[in-house]
Design a protein around this motif. Structure first.
Motif, PDB file in Angstrom:
ATOM      1  N   SER A 147       0.852  -1.177   0.000  1.00 36.71           N
ATOM      2  CA  SER A 147       0.000   0.000   0.000  1.00 36.71           C
ATOM      3  C   SER A 147       0.892   1.233   0.000  1.00 36.71           C
ATOM      4  O   SER A 147       2.071   1.164   0.268  1.00 36.71           O
ATOM      5  N   ARG A 148       0.304   2.379  -0.249  1.00 33.37           N
ATOM      6  CA  ARG A 148       1.107   3.604  -0.273  1.00 33.37           C
ATOM      7  C   ARG A 148       1.555   4.006   1.118  1.00 33.37           C
ATOM      8  O   ARG A 148       2.505   4.754   1.276  1.00 33.37           O
ATOM      9  N   PHE A 149       0.916   3.472   2.166  1.00 36.72           N
ATOM     10  CA  PHE A 149       1.309   3.796   3.535  1.00 36.72           C
ATOM     11  C   PHE A 149       2.511   2.971   3.992  1.00 36.72           C
ATOM     12  O   PHE A 149       3.163   3.289   4.958  1.00 36.72           O
ATOM     13  N   LEU A 150       2.782   1.883   3.276  1.00 34.29           N
ATOM     14  CA  LEU A 150       3.930   1.039   3.603  1.00 34.29           C
ATOM     15  C   LEU A 150       5.018   1.195   2.538  1.00 34.29           C
ATOM     16  O   LEU A 150       5.609   0.241   2.092  1.00 34.29           O
ATOM     17  N   ALA A 151       5.277   2.417   2.170  1.00 32.30           N
ATOM     18  CA  ALA A 151       6.197   2.694   1.074  1.00 32.30           C
ATOM     19  C   ALA A 151       7.592   2.157   1.325  1.00 32.30           C
ATOM     20  O   ALA A 151       8.321   1.849   0.401  1.00 32.30           O
ATOM     21  N   SER A 152       8.007   2.022   2.576  1.00 32.88           N
ATOM     22  CA  SER A 152       9.347   1.537   2.857  1.00 32.88           C
ATOM     23  C   SER A 152       9.397   0.015   2.967  1.00 32.88           C
ATOM     24  O   SER A 152      10.455  -0.556   3.141  1.00 32.88           O
ATOM     25  N   LYS A 153       8.264  -0.660   2.855  1.00 37.39           N
ATOM     26  CA  LYS A 153       8.218  -2.105   3.026  1.00 37.39           C
ATOM     27  C   LYS A 153       7.634  -2.753   1.774  1.00 37.39           C
ATOM     28  O   LYS A 153       6.514  -2.471   1.388  1.00 37.39           O
ATOM     29  N   ILE A 154       8.410  -3.638   1.148  1.00 37.42           N
ATOM     30  CA  ILE A 154       7.934  -4.350  -0.019  1.00 37.42           C
ATOM     31  C   ILE A 154       7.656  -5.784   0.394  1.00 37.42           C
ATOM     32  O   ILE A 154       8.497  -6.444   0.987  1.00 37.42           O
ATOM     33  N   ILE A 155       6.454  -6.265   0.096  1.00 41.68           N
ATOM     34  CA  ILE A 155       6.034  -7.594   0.512  1.00 41.68           C
ATOM     35  C   ILE A 155       5.730  -8.433  -0.721  1.00 41.68           C
ATOM     36  O   ILE A 155       5.033  -7.990  -1.631  1.00 41.68           O
ATOM     37  N   ILE A 156       6.278  -9.654  -0.732  1.00 39.75           N
ATOM     38  CA  ILE A 156       5.997 -10.612  -1.798  1.00 39.75           C
ATOM     39  C   ILE A 156       5.342 -11.812  -1.149  1.00 39.75           C
ATOM     40  O   ILE A 156       5.895 -12.411  -0.233  1.00 39.75           O
ATOM     41  N   LYS A 157       4.148 -12.176  -1.602  1.00 42.16           N
ATOM     42  CA  LYS A 157       3.461 -13.353  -1.058  1.00 42.16           C
ATOM     43  C   LYS A 157       4.120 -14.617  -1.581  1.00 42.16           C
ATOM     44  O   LYS A 157       4.560 -14.681  -2.720  1.00 42.16           O
ATOM     45  N   LYS A 158       4.165 -15.627  -0.700  1.00 41.82           N
ATOM     46  CA  LYS A 158       4.701 -16.920  -1.087  1.00 41.82           C
ATOM     47  C   LYS A 158       3.870 -17.451  -2.248  1.00 41.82           C
ATOM     48  O   LYS A 158       2.649 -17.422  -2.215  1.00 41.82           O
ATOM     49  N   GLY A 159       4.536 -17.918  -3.287  1.00 37.37           N
ATOM     50  CA  GLY A 159       3.848 -18.471  -4.439  1.00 37.37           C
ATOM     51  C   GLY A 159       3.430 -17.455  -5.478  1.00 37.37           C
ATOM     52  O   GLY A 159       2.765 -17.805  -6.437  1.00 37.37           O
ATOM     53  N   ARG A 160       3.826 -16.181  -5.290  1.00 40.40           N
ATOM     54  CA  ARG A 160       3.451 -15.168  -6.271  1.00 40.40           C
ATOM     55  C   ARG A 160       3.981 -15.551  -7.653  1.00 40.40           C
ATOM     56  O   ARG A 160       5.084 -16.046  -7.790  1.00 40.40           O
ATOM     57  N   ARG A 161       3.174 -15.305  -8.661  1.00 42.59           N
ATOM     58  CA  ARG A 161       3.558 -15.660 -10.025  1.00 42.59           C
ATOM     59  C   ARG A 161       4.731 -14.818 -10.499  1.00 42.59           C
ATOM     60  O   ARG A 161       4.830 -13.637 -10.192  1.00 42.59           O
ATOM     61  N   CYS A 162       5.608 -15.469 -11.248  1.00 43.52           N
ATOM     62  CA  CYS A 162       6.754 -14.785 -11.846  1.00 43.52           C
ATOM     63  C   CYS A 162       7.054 -15.455 -13.183  1.00 43.52           C
ATOM     64  O   CYS A 162       6.507 -16.506 -13.498  1.00 43.52           O
ATOM     65  N   ASP A 163       7.912 -14.850 -13.952  1.00 47.98           N
ATOM     66  CA  ASP A 163       8.315 -15.398 -15.242  1.00 47.98           C
ATOM     67  C   ASP A 163       9.820 -15.251 -15.343  1.00 47.98           C
ATOM     68  O   ASP A 163      10.332 -14.148 -15.534  1.00 47.98           O
ATOM     69  N   ASN A 164      10.557 -16.374 -15.196  1.00 50.96           N
ATOM     70  CA  ASN A 164      12.012 -16.283 -15.188  1.00 50.96           C
ATOM     71  C   ASN A 164      12.617 -16.041 -16.565  1.00 50.96           C
ATOM     72  O   ASN A 164      13.803 -15.805 -16.684  1.00 50.96           O
ATOM     73  N   SER A 165      11.808 -16.062 -17.607  1.00 54.88           N
ATOM     74  CA  SER A 165      12.325 -15.764 -18.941  1.00 54.88           C
ATOM     75  C   SER A 165      12.205 -14.277 -19.274  1.00 54.88           C
ATOM     76  O   SER A 165      12.689 -13.837 -20.300  1.00 54.88           O
ATOM     77  N   SER A 166      11.568 -13.519 -18.390  1.00 53.97           N
ATOM     78  CA  SER A 166      11.363 -12.091 -18.638  1.00 53.97           C
ATOM     79  C   SER A 166      11.895 -11.277 -17.466  1.00 53.97           C
ATOM     80  O   SER A 166      11.527 -11.509 -16.320  1.00 53.97           O
ATOM     81  N   VAL A 167      12.761 -10.340 -17.744  1.00 52.45           N
ATOM     82  CA  VAL A 167      13.325  -9.483 -16.694  1.00 52.45           C
ATOM     83  C   VAL A 167      12.230  -8.637 -16.049  1.00 52.45           C
ATOM     84  O   VAL A 167      12.197  -8.469 -14.835  1.00 52.45           O
ATOM     85  N   ALA A 168      11.293  -8.158 -16.826  1.00 53.27           N
ATOM     86  CA  ALA A 168      10.234  -7.286 -16.315  1.00 53.27           C
ATOM     87  C   ALA A 168       9.270  -8.023 -15.382  1.00 53.27           C
ATOM     88  O   ALA A 168       8.733  -7.428 -14.462  1.00 53.27           O
ATOM     89  N   HIS A 169       9.059  -9.321 -15.605  1.00 58.64           N
ATOM     90  CA  HIS A 169       8.091 -10.067 -14.799  1.00 58.64           C
ATOM     91  C   HIS A 169       8.738 -11.017 -13.802  1.00 58.64           C
ATOM     92  O   HIS A 169       8.055 -11.773 -13.142  1.00 58.64           O
TER      93      HIS A 169
END
Length: 160
Positions: A56-78
């Motif tokens: 959220s914008r109130f937690l600007a100093s904290k970045i949270i990644i949920k376990k199992g979040r989707r990603c794409d290892n063939s793409s730098v952007a994703h």
């Protein structure tokens, strides 16, 4: 005949439940190794990465990644999780089969993507470790030390 079959089924199921409760290290494999038992969140360690969004914008100093979040290892952007340290050094996130995994504790991706620990082992700090009969510092689970002179048997300290 139907009553006998019902009684036999009940006895078999009851026996199976008792056996599984006595031996928690026995696990039934469903063939879906990519699923998770519990929901976790990883807090990305500094320095903050500008390409990741905050919760959220109130937690600007904290970045949270949920376990199992989707990603794409063939793409730098994703590829939002590849090689990112998290949770004060207790996590190292990699993109394994299109999902973020902590290779320091994930038994299906221990140390690296696709390296699966054997039965009775857990992933402790990126190494598959036998937690059932461990004389060191991983008895029953990671980082559980037995008292001096007490052995680890069946995942319990001083089990007799």
């Amino acid at each position: 005949m139907a009553k006998t079959l019902m009684k036999l089924t009940t006895i078999i199921l009851t026996t199976l439940i008792v056996l599984l409760s006595l031996h928690p290290q026995m696990a039934l494999s469903t063939g879906t190794e990519d699923t998770d038992e519990e929901e976790e969140e990883y807090v990305v360690d500094p320095p903050l990465f500008s390409h990741l969004r905050t919760r959220s914008r109130f937690l600007a100093s904290k970045i949270i990644i949920k376990k199992g979040r989707r990603c794409d290892n063939s793409s730098v952007a994703h590829n939002i999780c590849n090689g990112i340290p998290s949770s004060k050094g207790t996590g190292l996130l990699f993109c394994c089969k299109k999902h973020c995994r902590n290779v320091l504790s994930d038994k299906n991706n221990c140390g690296q993507c696709g390296h699966k620990c054997k039965q009775g082992e857990r992933c402790c700090n990126g190494i598959c470790t036998n937690v059932l009969f461990n004389g060191g510092s991983h008895c029953g689970k990671c980082n559980k030390k037995c008292s001096a002179g007490v052995s680890c048997d069946n995942g319990f300290c001083g089990y007799a």
